[in-house]
Design an enzyme around this catalytic site. Sequence first.
Site, PDB file in Angstrom:
ATOM      1  CE  LYS A  86      -3.694   2.166   2.513  1.00 26.73           C
ATOM      2  NZ  LYS A  86      -4.914   2.035   3.835  1.00 26.73           N
ATOM      3  CB  SER A 171      -8.298   4.080   2.600  1.00 30.14           C
ATOM      4  OG  SER A 171      -7.212   3.305   3.641  1.00 30.14           O
ATOM      5  CB  SER A 195      -8.623   1.195   5.570  1.00 29.46           C
ATOM      6  OG  SER A 195      -9.243   2.469   5.490  1.00 29.46           O
TER       7      SER A 195
HETATM    8  N1  GLN Z   1     -13.174   4.898   5.898  1.00 30.45           N
HETATM    9  C1  GLN Z   1     -12.789   5.429   7.105  1.00 30.45           C
HETATM   10  C2  GLN Z   1     -12.415   6.683   7.059  1.00 30.45           C
HETATM   11  O1  GLN Z   1     -12.531   7.161   6.120  1.00 30.45           O
HETATM   12  C3  GLN Z   1     -11.618   4.445   7.574  1.00 30.45           C
HETATM   13  C4  GLN Z   1     -10.395   4.757   6.965  1.00 30.45           C
HETATM   14  C5  GLN Z   1      -9.322   3.858   7.221  1.00 30.45           C
HETATM   15  O2  GLN Z   1      -9.508   2.802   8.057  1.00 30.45           O
HETATM   16  N2  GLN Z   1      -8.110   4.236   7.061  1.00 30.45           N
HETATM   17  O3  GLN Z   1     -11.822   7.280   7.857  1.00 30.45           O
END
Ligand code: GLN
Length: 503
Positions: A86, A171, A195
């Site tokens: 990532k 994400s 995410s």
């Molecule tokens: N969807 C969540 C956010 O937008 C979690 C994102 C994540 O875990 N990095 O904050």
Amino acid sequence: MEWRDANRMTALTDLTLAAMRDGLRARSFSAAELAQAHIAAVEAARPLNAFIVETPDHALKAAAAADAALARGEAGPLAGVPLGIKDLFATEGVQTTAGSKILEGFVPPYESTVTAKLFAAGAGMLGKLNMDQFAMGSSNETSAFGEVVSPWRARQPDGALSNRVLVPGGSSGGSSAAVAARLCAGATGTDTGGSIRQPAAFTGIAGIKPTYGRCSRWGVVAFASSLDQAGPMTRDVRDCAILLQAMSGFDPKDATSLDAPVPDWEAALTGDLRGVRVGVPREYRLDGIDPEIAAMWDAGLAWVKDAGATVVDVSLPHTKYALPAYYIVAPAEASSNLARYDGVRYGLRVNEGGSLDAMYEATRAAGFGPEVKRRIMIGTYVLSAGFYDAYYRQAQKVRTLIARDFARAWESCDVLLTPTAPSAAFSPGDKADPLAMYLNDVFTVPSSLAGLPAMSVPAALTATGLPLGLQVIGRPLDEAGVLNAGFALERAAGFAARPERWW
Ligand code: GLN
């Protein structure tokens, strides 16, 4: 290419990480062959936009080293396994952007602890995976490098594949798309509020967020430091155990790193749940829950019973406050973490010849995307003198109550079983309202606030052929219990579906 070669390459990219490890040791194929097959798959899958940068040279170099080490009989546990990374992990000499324009062109002079551990174990890197900008999002639509397209397509009533584009979740959407599309058997993800788990659920793969502090955050671009955790995304639970093992461990460079021994998680996978109490949190039975999600959840409960577990009803009374608390705490920490992007030290600089302040403003205005700006504004607001007590302090108190809810639940159960997400994958643009997007995190955020290990396992397909995931949440440091429950579910679910290749 001969047809036989093409078949062999596909066969190699279909292998799980465990099968690669074992096949390399049995000399059924070489690490170089494995790397080449994956490099070809990555190139052929460019329409998915899963990678921001491809690094075939890195994968080939690691493969050559692995082949030499295998010949000497001294190969590391991941020798010759090509992974996707990532783009939130700093990789020495390879551009690291966190999915944002503000870091475009940033080439770190250092390696994150997690990637250093993976490479020391013998893994190679196929490239840096696309993601929501600064890991803020649930669909990959916030990436500055274009959205990732899911390899999955829904089926129309006549059985034909629809050509409607679906999101891979977020994400870690580049990671989920790449693993589901067989571009790599494993990828790193990060999870601040879901995410790893939500994109895993959207793409029919497995992913685990370990206990907060298991994997070092050193060299991982910070979003919300008290929540951020790295973890693996793979096609099955065994591969999650193998990869997590290599990623975990105490790191003196991360002040929140846990100084706890790393157990042999692969050895914990028996699938036997006799004596295990599986809790069902009643507050997760939301009104209007999607009937296909409810049916999958019921099936999961039947499966754990078949594996010997008992199922108990538990209450996590503060669940409904988790999402609002998360969307205060995470932006608050983000607003502080993102203050460092000022155009002075690294990444983008927009200098129109004015004052230093004008340079900061122009750089941040041009470099951050709209969702990141929204979070910075919310975070700055909730931390500001007049509103701190009403929002940030209140959210911190709620966080404590949520952690206590879980602590109380562990008196009557050993793991919790819930759906991972309230829906299957949606299409880009379907959740243009940020609040609608945030609601997709409803089942993943509470365990993040409590720092607990949690994983998603592919469990079912919707009527239109899209994957759904079950979430297992465990006690602090009980990744073994989470993985083993996941293993039992995976066996019972027998999820064998894979995206049909259209790209
Ligand atoms: N969807 C969540 C956010 O937008 C979690 C994102 C994540 O875990 N990095 O904050």
